[in-house]
Scaffold this motif. Structure first.
Motif, PDB file in Angstrom:
ATOM      1  N   THR A   1       0.838  -1.195   0.000  1.00  9.64           N
ATOM      2  CA  THR A   1       0.000   0.000   0.000  1.00  9.64           C
ATOM      3  C   THR A   1       0.873   1.244   0.000  1.00  9.64           C
ATOM      4  OG1 THR A   1      -1.717  -1.156   1.249  1.00  9.64           O
ATOM      5  CG2 THR A   1      -1.804   1.252   1.254  1.00  9.64           C
ATOM      6  N   ALA A   2       0.470   2.251  -0.757  1.00  5.08           N
ATOM      7  CA  ALA A   2       1.206   3.513  -0.792  1.00  5.08           C
ATOM      8  C   ALA A   2       0.230   4.677  -0.678  1.00  5.08           C
ATOM      9  CB  ALA A   2       2.010   3.633  -2.086  1.00  5.08           C
ATOM     10  N   THR A   3       0.669   5.742  -0.009  1.00 11.57           N
ATOM     11  CA  THR A   3      -0.147   6.948   0.139  1.00 11.57           C
ATOM     12  C   THR A   3       0.729   8.174  -0.111  1.00 11.57           C
ATOM     13  OG1 THR A   3       0.278   7.073   2.524  1.00 11.57           O
ATOM     14  CG2 THR A   3      -1.710   5.921   1.824  1.00 11.57           C
ATOM     15  N   ALA A   4       0.123   9.227  -0.676  1.00  6.77           N
ATOM     16  CA  ALA A   4       0.841  10.484  -0.908  1.00  6.77           C
ATOM     17  C   ALA A   4       0.602  11.427   0.264  1.00  6.77           C
ATOM     18  CB  ALA A   4       0.365  11.128  -2.206  1.00  6.77           C
ATOM     19  N   GLN A   5       1.649  12.134   0.658  1.00  5.04           N
ATOM     20  CA  GLN A   5       1.577  13.047   1.789  1.00  5.04           C
ATOM     21  C   GLN A   5       2.009  14.442   1.346  1.00  5.04           C
ATOM     22  OE1 GLN A   5       3.291  11.713   5.613  1.00  5.04           O
ATOM     23  NE2 GLN A   5       4.501  13.586   5.609  1.00  5.04           N
ATOM     24  N   SER A   6       1.199  15.461   1.640  1.00  8.16           N
ATOM     25  CA  SER A   6       1.566  16.833   1.321  1.00  8.16           C
ATOM     26  C   SER A   6       2.669  17.301   2.273  1.00  8.16           C
ATOM     27  CB  SER A   6       0.344  17.745   1.467  1.00  8.16           C
ATOM     28  OG  SER A   6       0.699  19.091   1.260  1.00  8.16           O
ATOM     29  N   THR A   7       3.700  17.955   1.716  1.00  8.15           N
ATOM     30  CA  THR A   7       4.849  18.386   2.509  1.00  8.15           C
ATOM     31  C   THR A   7       5.339  19.749   2.020  1.00  8.15           C
ATOM     32  OG1 THR A   7       6.567  17.489   1.058  1.00  8.15           O
ATOM     33  CG2 THR A   7       5.595  15.967   2.662  1.00  8.15           C
ATOM     34  N   GLY A   8       6.428  20.208   2.632  1.00  6.76           N
ATOM     35  CA  GLY A   8       7.079  21.440   2.198  1.00  6.76           C
ATOM     36  C   GLY A   8       8.016  21.231   1.033  1.00  6.76           C
ATOM     37  N   ALA A   9       7.958  20.065   0.406  1.00  2.00           N
ATOM     38  CA  ALA A   9       8.722  19.721  -0.808  1.00  2.00           C
ATOM     39  C   ALA A   9      10.177  19.356  -0.520  1.00  2.00           C
ATOM     40  CB  ALA A   9       8.596  20.818  -1.854  1.00  2.00           C
ATOM     41  N   SER A  10      11.059  19.591  -1.491  1.00  2.00           N
ATOM     42  CA  SER A  10      12.357  18.928  -1.619  1.00  2.00           C
ATOM     43  C   SER A  10      13.175  18.797  -0.337  1.00  2.00           C
ATOM     44  CB  SER A  10      13.199  19.642  -2.671  1.00  2.00           C
ATOM     45  OG  SER A  10      12.648  19.480  -3.947  1.00  2.00           O
ATOM     46  N   ALA A  11      13.555  19.916   0.285  1.00  2.00           N
ATOM     47  CA  ALA A  11      14.455  19.848   1.437  1.00  2.00           C
ATOM     48  C   ALA A  11      13.793  19.128   2.612  1.00  2.00           C
ATOM     49  CB  ALA A  11      14.896  21.250   1.846  1.00  2.00           C
ATOM     50  N   GLU A  12      12.545  19.433   2.862  1.00  2.00           N
ATOM     51  CA  GLU A  12      11.823  18.731   3.931  1.00  2.00           C
ATOM     52  C   GLU A  12      11.732  17.247   3.624  1.00  2.00           C
ATOM     53  OE1 GLU A  12       7.273  18.402   5.657  1.00  2.00           O
ATOM     54  OE2 GLU A  12       8.018  20.402   5.117  1.00  2.00           O
ATOM     55  N   ASN A  13      11.529  16.918   2.354  1.00  2.00           N
ATOM     56  CA  ASN A  13      11.388  15.513   1.966  1.00  2.00           C
ATOM     57  C   ASN A  13      12.655  14.716   2.263  1.00  2.00           C
ATOM     58  OD1 ASN A  13       8.859  16.167   1.108  1.00  2.00           O
ATOM     59  ND2 ASN A  13       9.288  15.994  -1.072  1.00  2.00           N
ATOM     60  N   VAL A  14      13.819  15.329   2.036  1.00  2.00           N
ATOM     61  CA  VAL A  14      15.084  14.652   2.341  1.00  2.00           C
ATOM     62  C   VAL A  14      15.142  14.285   3.824  1.00  2.00           C
ATOM     63  CG1 VAL A  14      17.582  14.982   2.530  1.00  2.00           C
ATOM     64  CG2 VAL A  14      16.392  15.699   0.465  1.00  2.00           C
ATOM     65  N   ARG A  15      14.763  15.215   4.659  1.00  2.00           N
ATOM     66  CA  ARG A  15      14.816  14.965   6.110  1.00  2.00           C
ATOM     67  C   ARG A  15      13.772  13.933   6.532  1.00  2.00           C
ATOM     68  NH1 ARG A  15      15.624  20.814   5.719  1.00  2.00           N
ATOM     69  NH2 ARG A  15      17.838  21.234   6.128  1.00  2.00           N
ATOM     70  N   LEU A  16      12.625  13.918   5.851  1.00  2.00           N
ATOM     71  CA  LEU A  16      11.617  12.897   6.149  1.00  2.00           C
ATOM     72  C   LEU A  16      12.139  11.503   5.830  1.00  2.00           C
ATOM     73  CD1 LEU A  16       8.393  14.690   4.840  1.00  2.00           C
ATOM     74  CD2 LEU A  16       8.934  14.179   7.225  1.00  2.00           C
TER      75      LEU A  16
END
Length: 333
Positions: free
Chosen positions: A76-91
């Motif tokens: 199962t996969a779900t999309a999550q809204s974020t602050g994009a690129s830099a935040e995504n790396v830390r996630l």
């Protein structure tokens, strides 16, 4: 009887200990510990895809990808809204996400521990899953604005994207080419959707938005208030690329937005997908296959630009072995 009860208690205790040691009761979702083995016994039961703001391109594309991963990759996969690129790396580093959209310039900063990652240090928690499409830097103002050049942004209320986002770095580098700094503007850091709303309400003069075109938030603003996209001068484009070679010259076609009839000269970076390094080769192979064999079903105009043959174009960070296996099978170099 006492001996028998004691023996039974010891047996039960041993059984519980063995079950716990074998990983019973593991957590589901992006916070799980991944496994590098081909078997993937430690892979999460649910994959979280870190995207971007709801008004951008990442979020709707991520939702489409999540659907096809769920249908075709056995997880199962779900999309999550974020602050994009830099935040995504830390996630990804913190195992709060498993797959992420990211700009190629931000991937470079992360693996080298530079720019917004100086305090973090080098981050090796992710590897490339594949390149997607050009991400265009768009400088948006209302149609009746007296701003016609990047130089005109001095002293104006300008949004440079969410804090720590790739858009923020792009804005800094483009302003730099014109001899401007953030301090020369009335700086705001808003998401794509919030920037559009602020321009609509007359509370913001201009917004940088780095995203695939057409961008939903700009399309909606063009339909209500009307917009202009500010071009970047040719000599400034050359200077930007000379200093930051991850940029490429880009022309936004006329009528991409209904109030912008002429083509606009600007620059782009490359969007890409990255995935946690510690996920198994087998799982990542299936995920890569599910995405690149269903690009025509993602339900977004930008998906037409995602081509299997270009999946490694502009990718300078290591490719996950699972993705590499799929690309090798398809002859992608």
């Amino acid at each position: 009887m006492k001996k028998r009860s004691l023996l039974l208690s010891l047996t039960l205790l041993l059984t519980v200990s063995l079950v716990t040691a074998c990983g019973g009761g593991g957590n589901a979702g992006g916070g799980n510990t991944g496994g590098g083995s081909a078997g993937g016994s430690n892979d999460p039961s649910q994959l979280v895809i870190a995207t971007g703001g709801t008004g951008g391109t990442y979020y709707p594309l991520g939702g489409g990808m999540a659907d096809h991963i769920t249908k075709n990759a056995g997880v199962t996969a779900t999309a999550q809204s974020t602050g994009a690129s830099a935040e995504n790396v830390r996630l990804l580093r913190d195992k709060q996400a498993d797959i992420a959209f990211i700009q190629n310039d931000i991937a470079e900063y992360a693996v080298n521990g530079t720019a917004m990652f100086e305090q973090d240090g080098k981050i090796d928690a992710f590897q490339a899953l594949g390149a997607l499409y050009d991400e265009t830097i768009q400088i948006v103002v209302s149609a009746d604005s007296n701003i016609n050049s990047v130089a005109d942004l001095k002293g104006k209320r300008v949004s440079v994207g969410a804090p720590g986002s790739g858009t923020e770095m792009n804005a800094q580098q483009i302003l730099e080419a014109y001899g401007l700094k953030f301090e020369d503007t009335q700086l705001q850091r808003l998401s794509f959707a919030d920037s559009a709303n602020a321009i609509q309400d007359g509370q913001l003069d201009a917004a940088f938005q780095t995203a695939g075109t057409p961008t939903a938030a700009i399309t909606e603003l063009a339909a209500t208030k009307g917009v202009k996209i500010i071009p970047i001068d040719a000599d400034k484009i050359d200077a930007i690329i000379a200093k930051y070679p991850f940029y490429v010259k880009t022309v936004i076609p006329g009528n991409t937005y209904q109030t912008v009839p002429d083509e606009i000269a600007t620059v782009s970076v490359k969007s890409m997908l990255v995935i946690r390094t510690d996920l198994s080769e087998d799982l990542v192979y299936k995920v890569t296959k599910a995405i690149f064999e269903n690009t025509d079903k993602l339900g977004h105009a930008k998906a037409k630009e995602i081509k299997l043959e270009n999946a490694l174009a502009g990718v300078s960070v290591p490719v996950h072995p699972g993705a590499k296996k799929y690309f090798d099978e398809k002859g992608v170099k």
